[in-house]
Scaffold this motif. Structure first.
Motif, PDB file in Angstrom:
ATOM      1  N   LYS A 259      -6.781   6.192   3.132  1.00 32.54           N
ATOM      2  CA  LYS A 259      -7.251   6.565   1.799  1.00 32.54           C
ATOM      3  C   LYS A 259      -6.099   6.480   0.814  1.00 32.54           C
ATOM      4  O   LYS A 259      -4.985   6.884   1.119  1.00 32.54           O
ATOM      5  CB  LYS A 259      -7.788   8.001   1.794  1.00 32.54           C
ATOM      6  CG  LYS A 259      -8.948   8.218   2.727  1.00 32.54           C
ATOM      7  CD  LYS A 259      -9.354   9.665   2.744  1.00 32.54           C
ATOM      8  CE  LYS A 259     -10.443   9.910   3.777  1.00 32.54           C
ATOM      9  NZ  LYS A 259     -10.726  11.323   3.947  1.00 32.54           N
ATOM     10  N   GLU A 260      -6.397   5.951  -0.359  1.00 32.79           N
ATOM     11  CA  GLU A 260      -5.395   5.916  -1.419  1.00 32.79           C
ATOM     12  C   GLU A 260      -5.265   7.310  -2.007  1.00 32.79           C
ATOM     13  O   GLU A 260      -6.258   8.029  -2.129  1.00 32.79           O
ATOM     14  CB  GLU A 260      -5.790   4.921  -2.516  1.00 32.79           C
ATOM     15  CG  GLU A 260      -5.549   3.486  -2.140  1.00 32.79           C
ATOM     16  CD  GLU A 260      -4.092   3.120  -1.915  1.00 32.79           C
ATOM     17  OE1 GLU A 260      -3.191   3.805  -2.422  1.00 32.79           O
ATOM     18  OE2 GLU A 260      -3.857   2.133  -1.210  1.00 32.79           O
TER      19      GLU A 260
ATOM     20  N   GLU B 297       0.516   7.029   2.217  1.00 32.15           N
ATOM     21  CA  GLU B 297      -0.691   7.815   2.475  1.00 32.15           C
ATOM     22  C   GLU B 297      -1.820   6.916   2.969  1.00 32.15           C
ATOM     23  O   GLU B 297      -2.539   7.263   3.902  1.00 32.15           O
ATOM     24  CB  GLU B 297      -1.128   8.575   1.231  1.00 32.15           C
ATOM     25  CG  GLU B 297      -2.310   9.480   1.499  1.00 32.15           C
ATOM     26  CD  GLU B 297      -2.668  10.371   0.332  1.00 32.15           C
ATOM     27  OE1 GLU B 297      -3.830  10.790   0.280  1.00 32.15           O
ATOM     28  OE2 GLU B 297      -1.809  10.647  -0.509  1.00 32.15           O
ATOM     29  N   TYR B 298      -1.972   5.746   2.356  1.00 33.21           N
ATOM     30  CA  TYR B 298      -3.009   4.821   2.813  1.00 33.21           C
ATOM     31  C   TYR B 298      -2.728   4.384   4.247  1.00 33.21           C
ATOM     32  O   TYR B 298      -3.630   4.323   5.075  1.00 33.21           O
ATOM     33  CB  TYR B 298      -3.098   3.595   1.902  1.00 33.21           C
ATOM     34  CG  TYR B 298      -4.151   2.630   2.376  1.00 33.21           C
ATOM     35  CD1 TYR B 298      -5.486   2.832   2.056  1.00 33.21           C
ATOM     36  CD2 TYR B 298      -3.824   1.559   3.193  1.00 33.21           C
ATOM     37  CE1 TYR B 298      -6.473   1.978   2.526  1.00 33.21           C
ATOM     38  CE2 TYR B 298      -4.804   0.698   3.668  1.00 33.21           C
ATOM     39  CZ  TYR B 298      -6.126   0.912   3.329  1.00 33.21           C
ATOM     40  OH  TYR B 298      -7.094   0.071   3.804  1.00 33.21           O
TER      41      TYR B 298
ATOM     42  N   VAL C 220       0.850  -1.185   0.000  1.00 41.12           N
ATOM     43  CA  VAL C 220       0.000   0.000   0.000  1.00 41.12           C
ATOM     44  C   VAL C 220       0.891   1.243   0.000  1.00 41.12           C
ATOM     45  O   VAL C 220       2.102   1.146   0.194  1.00 41.12           O
ATOM     46  CB  VAL C 220      -0.947   0.034   1.235  1.00 41.12           C
ATOM     47  CG1 VAL C 220      -1.886  -1.158   1.229  1.00 41.12           C
ATOM     48  CG2 VAL C 220      -0.169   0.090   2.538  1.00 41.12           C
ATOM     49  N   SER C 221       0.274   2.392  -0.205  1.00 40.62           N
ATOM     50  CA  SER C 221       1.028   3.636  -0.154  1.00 40.62           C
ATOM     51  C   SER C 221       1.176   4.095   1.291  1.00 40.62           C
ATOM     52  O   SER C 221       0.419   3.673   2.170  1.00 40.62           O
ATOM     53  CB  SER C 221       0.308   4.724  -0.956  1.00 40.62           C
ATOM     54  OG  SER C 221      -0.906   5.057  -0.322  1.00 40.62           O
TER      55      SER C 221
END
Length: 139
Positions: free
Chosen positions: A63-64, A57-58, A54-55
């Motif tokens: 949230k992506e 940010e996620y 995942v990022s």
């Protein structure tokens, strides 16, 4: 952040100890995050994000990032920012750094690094908009 970490553990049927082994992050660090004693550093966040695919940010928000946001900066620009922040973080971790007459806390150092990251990302984006020739701009 820890809530999202727990969610990912449950979704993937993985234990925190598995993440610790794979990333080299001690379980003590995870428990400190859980209790709010410390906040994760960017390098550790990246390792965890990479582990789960995942990022960052996620991992931080659940949230992506939007497509336009995630592609906002080139890899070179992102690497430049990381290099600058890495050397700055080393400087900030030197013994004797003081704020208002008190030793700098880990939280203060993390806040400075975060603020610098945001500022540099904004500056890089503005410069790209300002200095990219019209023939290379996408409409």
């Amino acid at each position: 952040m820890y809530d999202i970490f727990l969610k990912l553990l449950n979704e993937r049927n993985v234990k925190a100890s598995d993440v610790a082994k794979a990333t080299g992050i001690s379980q003590t660090v995870f428990s400190e995050w859980k209790r709010g004693k410390s906040k994760p550093k960017a390098d550790k966040l990246q390792k965890i994000a990479d582990f789960f695919g995942v990022s960052i940010e996620y991992l931080m928000t659940g949230k992506e990032p939007s497509t336009s946001e995630s592609n906002r900066l080139s890899r070179k620009a992102q690497k430049d920012i990381e290099d600058i922040l890495s050397s700055t973080e080393q400087m900030l971790r030197q013994e004797g750094l003081m704020f208002d007459g008190n030793p700098a806390s880990q939280e203060a150092i993390d806040s400075i690094i975060s603020a610098m990251r945001v500022g540099m990302e904004m500056a890089k984006e503005k410069n790209r908009e300002k200095y990219t020739p019209k023939k290379y701009k996408k409409d």
